[in-house]
Design a protein around this motif. Structure first.
Motif, mmCIF file in Angstrom:
data_model
loop_
_atom_site.group_PDB
_atom_site.id
_atom_site.type_symbol
_atom_site.label_atom_id
_atom_site.label_comp_id
_atom_site.label_asym_id
_atom_site.label_seq_id
_atom_site.Cartn_x
_atom_site.Cartn_y
_atom_site.Cartn_z
ATOM 1 N N THR A 39 -8.293 2.335 -4.901
ATOM 2 C CA THR A 39 -7.502 3.702 -5.070
ATOM 3 C C THR A 39 -8.688 4.895 -4.406
ATOM 4 O OG1 THR A 39 -6.817 3.020 -6.918
ATOM 5 C CG2 THR A 39 -7.126 5.160 -6.893
ATOM 6 N N ILE A 40 -7.920 5.619 -3.562
ATOM 7 C CA ILE A 40 -8.609 6.747 -2.988
ATOM 8 C C ILE A 40 -7.773 8.108 -3.541
ATOM 9 C CG2 ILE A 40 -9.265 8.124 -0.917
ATOM 10 C CD1 ILE A 40 -9.248 5.644 0.623
ATOM 11 N N LYS A 41 -8.473 8.939 -4.437
ATOM 12 C CA LYS A 41 -7.998 10.156 -5.043
ATOM 13 C C LYS A 41 -7.774 11.318 -3.890
ATOM 14 C CE LYS A 41 -6.937 8.542 -9.206
ATOM 15 N NZ LYS A 41 -5.238 8.604 -9.232
ATOM 16 N N PRO A 42 -7.189 12.479 -4.325
ATOM 17 C CA PRO A 42 -6.969 13.487 -3.342
ATOM 18 C C PRO A 42 -8.199 14.065 -2.688
ATOM 19 C CG PRO A 42 -5.315 13.738 -5.223
ATOM 20 C CD PRO A 42 -6.142 12.508 -5.431
ATOM 21 N N GLY A 43 -8.036 14.628 -1.664
ATOM 22 C CA GLY A 43 -9.223 15.489 -0.961
ATOM 23 C C GLY A 43 -10.237 14.825 -0.406
ATOM 24 N N VAL A 44 -9.996 13.416 -0.017
ATOM 25 C CA VAL A 44 -11.206 12.511 0.478
ATOM 26 C C VAL A 44 -11.117 12.173 1.852
ATOM 27 C CG1 VAL A 44 -12.191 10.349 0.053
ATOM 28 C CG2 VAL A 44 -11.425 11.648 -1.901
ATOM 29 N N ASN B 92 -2.077 -3.348 -1.244
ATOM 30 C CA ASN B 92 -2.011 -2.601 -2.673
ATOM 31 C C ASN B 92 -3.009 -1.609 -2.925
ATOM 32 O OD1 ASN B 92 0.225 -4.606 -3.553
ATOM 33 N ND2 ASN B 92 -1.392 -6.144 -3.288
ATOM 34 N N CYS B 93 -2.985 -1.000 -1.770
ATOM 35 C CA CYS B 93 -3.782 0.460 -2.003
ATOM 36 C C CYS B 93 -3.017 1.502 -2.578
ATOM 37 C CB CYS B 93 -4.656 0.550 -0.711
ATOM 38 S SG CYS B 93 -5.779 -0.638 -0.201
ATOM 39 N N ASN B 94 -3.828 2.493 -2.997
ATOM 40 C CA ASN B 94 -3.070 3.881 -3.466
ATOM 41 C C ASN B 94 -3.998 4.837 -2.978
ATOM 42 O OD1 ASN B 94 -1.374 5.747 -4.431
ATOM 43 N ND2 ASN B 94 -2.187 5.487 -6.536
ATOM 44 N N ILE B 95 -3.252 5.410 -1.737
ATOM 45 C CA ILE B 95 -3.981 6.604 -1.045
ATOM 46 C C ILE B 95 -3.282 7.723 -1.355
ATOM 47 C CG2 ILE B 95 -4.718 7.299 1.212
ATOM 48 C CD1 ILE B 95 -5.718 4.443 0.624
ATOM 49 N N ASN B 96 -3.995 8.395 -2.085
ATOM 50 C CA ASN B 96 -3.405 9.767 -2.802
ATOM 51 C C ASN B 96 -3.130 10.747 -1.651
ATOM 52 O OD1 ASN B 96 -4.165 9.931 -6.206
ATOM 53 N ND2 ASN B 96 -3.281 8.059 -5.172
ATOM 54 N N CYS B 97 -2.418 11.856 -2.049
ATOM 55 C CA CYS B 97 -2.279 13.028 -1.026
ATOM 56 C C CYS B 97 -3.599 13.706 -0.521
ATOM 57 C CB CYS B 97 -1.524 14.176 -1.823
ATOM 58 S SG CYS B 97 -2.291 14.987 -3.101
ATOM 59 N N GLN B 98 -3.365 14.153 0.821
ATOM 60 C CA GLN B 98 -4.682 14.947 1.202
ATOM 61 C C GLN B 98 -5.946 14.278 1.482
ATOM 62 O OE1 GLN B 98 -4.328 18.180 -1.566
ATOM 63 N NE2 GLN B 98 -3.029 19.330 -0.153
ATOM 64 N N THR C 121 0.824 -1.244 0.008
ATOM 65 C CA THR C 121 0.082 -0.026 -0.134
ATOM 66 C C THR C 121 0.859 1.286 -0.075
ATOM 67 O OG1 THR C 121 -1.883 -1.036 0.895
ATOM 68 C CG2 THR C 121 -1.512 1.339 1.432
ATOM 69 N N MET C 122 0.522 2.333 -0.957
ATOM 70 C CA MET C 122 1.176 3.488 -0.899
ATOM 71 C C MET C 122 0.185 4.705 -0.238
ATOM 72 S SD MET C 122 3.848 2.766 -2.990
ATOM 73 C CE MET C 122 4.436 4.331 -3.846
ATOM 74 N N ILE C 123 0.893 5.345 0.673
ATOM 75 C CA ILE C 123 0.205 6.440 1.270
ATOM 76 C C ILE C 123 1.040 7.859 1.064
ATOM 77 C CG2 ILE C 123 -0.539 7.313 3.469
ATOM 78 C CD1 ILE C 123 -1.102 4.548 4.420
#
Length: 153
Positions: free
Chosen positions: A54-59, A34-40, A17-19
């Motif tokens: 996958t969680i995109k920014p600002g969530v 194997n998750c992708n936790i985007n910025c913010q 997983t990437m944070i």
């Protein structure tokens, strides 16, 4: 990988997983592999996130939100966990929300507390979801309405 500018307090994070930077993950949050936790992104303690999400920014993923495997959350999508929010609410009742496997939520969509979004469902950008969404359907608008079956092509 956890970016050095992220505040990750949870130890419940799966391999691969990437944070990214400027994320906050509270102590008891669970995040799969194997998750992708985007910025913010903010993830509260009573949130559960499956594998390959996958969680995109600002969530913000609040207490009581569960995202099953292979879910996509678009930028600035908004979840709620309280139908009657107010400051210092002594009568707060946590209302749980479930996003089932393979569902996708478009940018700036709003998901009200207590709904279930079905497997492989797709919520269009900017939609406001006020009720349960069946499996394999596409819903759009405010309030969100059925558009068509999702053939997953």
């Amino acid at each position: 990988m956890i970016h050095p500018l992220a505040d990750v307090q949870s130890k419940n994070i799966g391999e691969g997983t990437m944070i990214w930077q400027f994320c906050v993950v509270l102590k008891n949050a669970t995040i799969g592999k194997n998750c992708n936790i985007n910025c913010q992104v903010l993830i509260e303690s009573d949130a559960i996130i499956g594998d390959q999400v996958t969680i995109k920014p600002g969530v913000q993923i609040w207490d009581g939100i569960t995202l099953e495997d292979n879910v996509f959350i678009g930028p600035n999508a908004t979840f709620t966990n309280d139908l009657f929010p107010k400051s210092k609410n002594k009568e707060f009742k946590l209302i749980k929300t479930l996003v089932k496997k393979g569902a996708s939520i478009g940018a700036n969509a709003t998901i009200l507390a207590g709904v279930t979004i079905g497997e492989n469902a797709l919520i269009g950008a900017g939609s406001v979801v006020t009720k349960n969404i069946p499996d394999n359907e596409i819903w759009v608008g405010n309030p969100a309405k059925f558009l068509k079956k999702n053939n997953n092509d």
